[in-house]
Design a protein around this motif. Structure first.
Motif, short mmCIF file in Angstrom:
data_model
loop_
_atom_site.label_atom_id
_atom_site.label_comp_id
_atom_site.label_asym_id
_atom_site.label_seq_id
_atom_site.Cartn_x
_atom_site.Cartn_y
_atom_site.Cartn_z
N ALA A 1 -33.06 2.82 -2.06
CA ALA A 1 -32.67 2.96 -0.64
C ALA A 1 -32.45 1.59 -0.01
N LEU A 2 -33.30 0.63 -0.35
CA LEU A 2 -33.14 -0.72 0.17
C LEU A 2 -31.87 -1.37 -0.36
N VAL A 3 -31.59 -1.17 -1.64
CA VAL A 3 -30.37 -1.72 -2.24
C VAL A 3 -29.14 -1.11 -1.57
N LEU A 4 -29.16 0.20 -1.33
CA LEU A 4 -28.01 0.86 -0.70
C LEU A 4 -27.85 0.41 0.75
N SER A 5 -28.95 0.14 1.44
CA SER A 5 -28.86 -0.41 2.81
C SER A 5 -28.22 -1.78 2.78
N GLN A 6 -28.59 -2.57 1.78
CA GLN A 6 -27.99 -3.89 1.61
C GLN A 6 -26.49 -3.75 1.34
N ALA A 7 -26.12 -2.78 0.51
CA ALA A 7 -24.72 -2.56 0.20
C ALA A 7 -23.93 -2.15 1.45
N ALA A 8 -24.54 -1.32 2.29
CA ALA A 8 -23.87 -0.88 3.52
C ALA A 8 -23.57 -2.08 4.42
N TYR A 9 -24.51 -3.02 4.51
CA TYR A 9 -24.26 -4.21 5.32
C TYR A 9 -23.14 -5.04 4.72
N LEU A 10 -23.16 -5.23 3.41
CA LEU A 10 -22.12 -6.02 2.75
C LEU A 10 -20.74 -5.40 2.97
N TRP A 11 -20.70 -4.08 2.97
CA TRP A 11 -19.42 -3.40 3.20
C TRP A 11 -18.89 -3.73 4.60
N ARG A 12 -19.81 -3.78 5.57
CA ARG A 12 -19.40 -4.05 6.95
C ARG A 12 -18.86 -5.46 7.13
N ILE A 13 -19.29 -6.40 6.30
CA ILE A 13 -18.81 -7.78 6.44
C ILE A 13 -17.73 -8.10 5.41
N ASN A 14 -17.05 -7.02 4.95
CA ASN A 14 -15.88 -7.15 4.07
C ASN A 14 -16.20 -7.72 2.69
N ALA A 15 -17.40 -7.44 2.21
CA ALA A 15 -17.74 -7.80 0.82
C ALA A 15 -17.79 -6.51 0.00
N GLU A 16 -16.64 -5.78 -0.01
CA GLU A 16 -16.61 -4.46 -0.63
C GLU A 16 -16.93 -4.50 -2.13
N LYS A 17 -16.41 -5.51 -2.83
CA LYS A 17 -16.63 -5.57 -4.28
C LYS A 17 -18.12 -5.72 -4.61
#
Length: 332
Positions: free
Chosen positions: A257-273
């Motif tokens: 869950a923590l990793v996925l939360s981190q991924a959600a933030y990265l997606w918002r700052i255009n680090a989709e890959k």
């Protein structure tokens, strides 16, 4: 010339990281096949050569026959069967010596040349940890040569944890010498804290996995999500096997869950890959863990599960570097 030097240093660091990763893979297979107790002596220098000739093999086999593993598990095994488990542990120890040489020899050269691209204090610390890892490995093996034919799960956790630290420090040096993806960082200290907590949760989960492996807890309660029909197994906090497996299987979802939360933030700052990589790795890792449990720990699946944890750790460290360190460097 500076660009060429940078490439040389990075090649060395990537090789070091790759060899540590290989050590983890071979070490996992060695443990899963119960080959780690086949060599009952620690010979850092003379042990580089395997037994040569029938007489040498028989002497090595005779030494193994004094071990609890032979007397309580493998009584009556043939010399050919012994050689089968011997070669895995020999490969693991030989690879450990190679890791030490690959760290030390170039580091001596860079130290003499006073290469400014190499963080000499940190690399000497890593080299020292690599040497210490050899001692810890033997300290772990010794625990299985006394009465019980199994290594201490806590010493196994220490051995794996030290490998994680070495791997993390080498990756950090690689990140320092490479340009990370340019991101618009606006998360503040909360996002930095999330990155740190996420990485720490992955480390805790890996330690819990080491305890499960050391206790062979994956060979019991081979059902999911219940453990023999109960969500909370009988004897938890009393039975070490039940306790270790319970916390390893459910703490995994907190870490995920923590990793996925981190991924959600990265997606918002255009680090989709990078976000997609984290999502793919953590979902694969959870799936591998469940499959490994349901199938009673097949060697191939369990080995992939262990190395995938190191891959996840590497990506979490990269996120930490991008969010917490790179903005400071760019601000100078």
């Amino acid at each position: 010339m500076n660009l060429l030097t940078r490439k040389i240093v990075l090649t060395w660091l990537y090789l070091c990281a790759g060899l540590v990763f290989a050590m983890v893979l071979v070490g996992g297979v060695t443990r899963l096949t119960e080959s780690g107790l086949s060599i009952v002596e620690w010979k850092p220098f003379t042990g580089i050569l395997p037994p040569i000739g029938q007489t040498s093999w028989e002497a090595e086999f005779a030494a193994y026959k004094t071990s609890p593993q032979y007397q309580k598990v493998n009584q009556g095994m043939s010399l050919a069967d012994f050689q089968g488990i011997f070669w895995l542990e020999y490969l693991h120890r030989l690879l450990g010596r190679l890791v030490g040489m690959v760290f030390l020899v170039p580091l001596l050269f860079f130290s003499v040349r006073k290469n400014s691209l190499v963080n000499l204090p940190r690399m000497w610390l890593i080299a020292t940890l690599v040497g210490l890892q050899g001692l810890v490995g033997w300290y772990m093996v010794k625990s299985g040569l006394v009465d019980i034919p199994a290594v201490s799960p806590y010493r196994l956790g220490l051995h794996l944890g030290l490998a994680e630290l070495i791997f993390a420090l080498v990756l950090w040096e690689i990140f320092r010498l490479t340009k990370c993806t340019q991101l618009v960082f606006n998360g503040g200290d909360k996002i930095k804290l999330l990155a740190q907590i996420t990485t720490f949760s992955v480390v805790i989960q890996m330690f819990l996995g080491a305890l499960v492996a050391g206790l062979r807890a994956g060979l019991t309660y081979n059902s999911f999500p219940l453990m023999d029909g109960d969500f909370i197994p009988h004897g938890i906090f009393i039975d070490h096997i039940a306790t270790a497996q319970f916390f390893h299987r459910w703490f995994a979802f907190l870490a995920a869950a923590l990793v996925l939360s981190q991924a959600a933030y990265l997606w918002r700052i255009n680090a989709e890959k990078l976000a997609l990589a984290l999502i793919l790795i953590v979902t694969t890792q959870i799936s591998l863990g469940i499959a490994t449990l349901l199938l009673a720990v097949p060697v191939a699946l369990a080995s992939i599960h262990q190395v995938m944890a190191f891959i996840l750790l590497g990506f979490c460290l990269r996120v930490n570097y991008i969010i917490a360190v790179q903005p400071k460097l760019e601000g100078k």
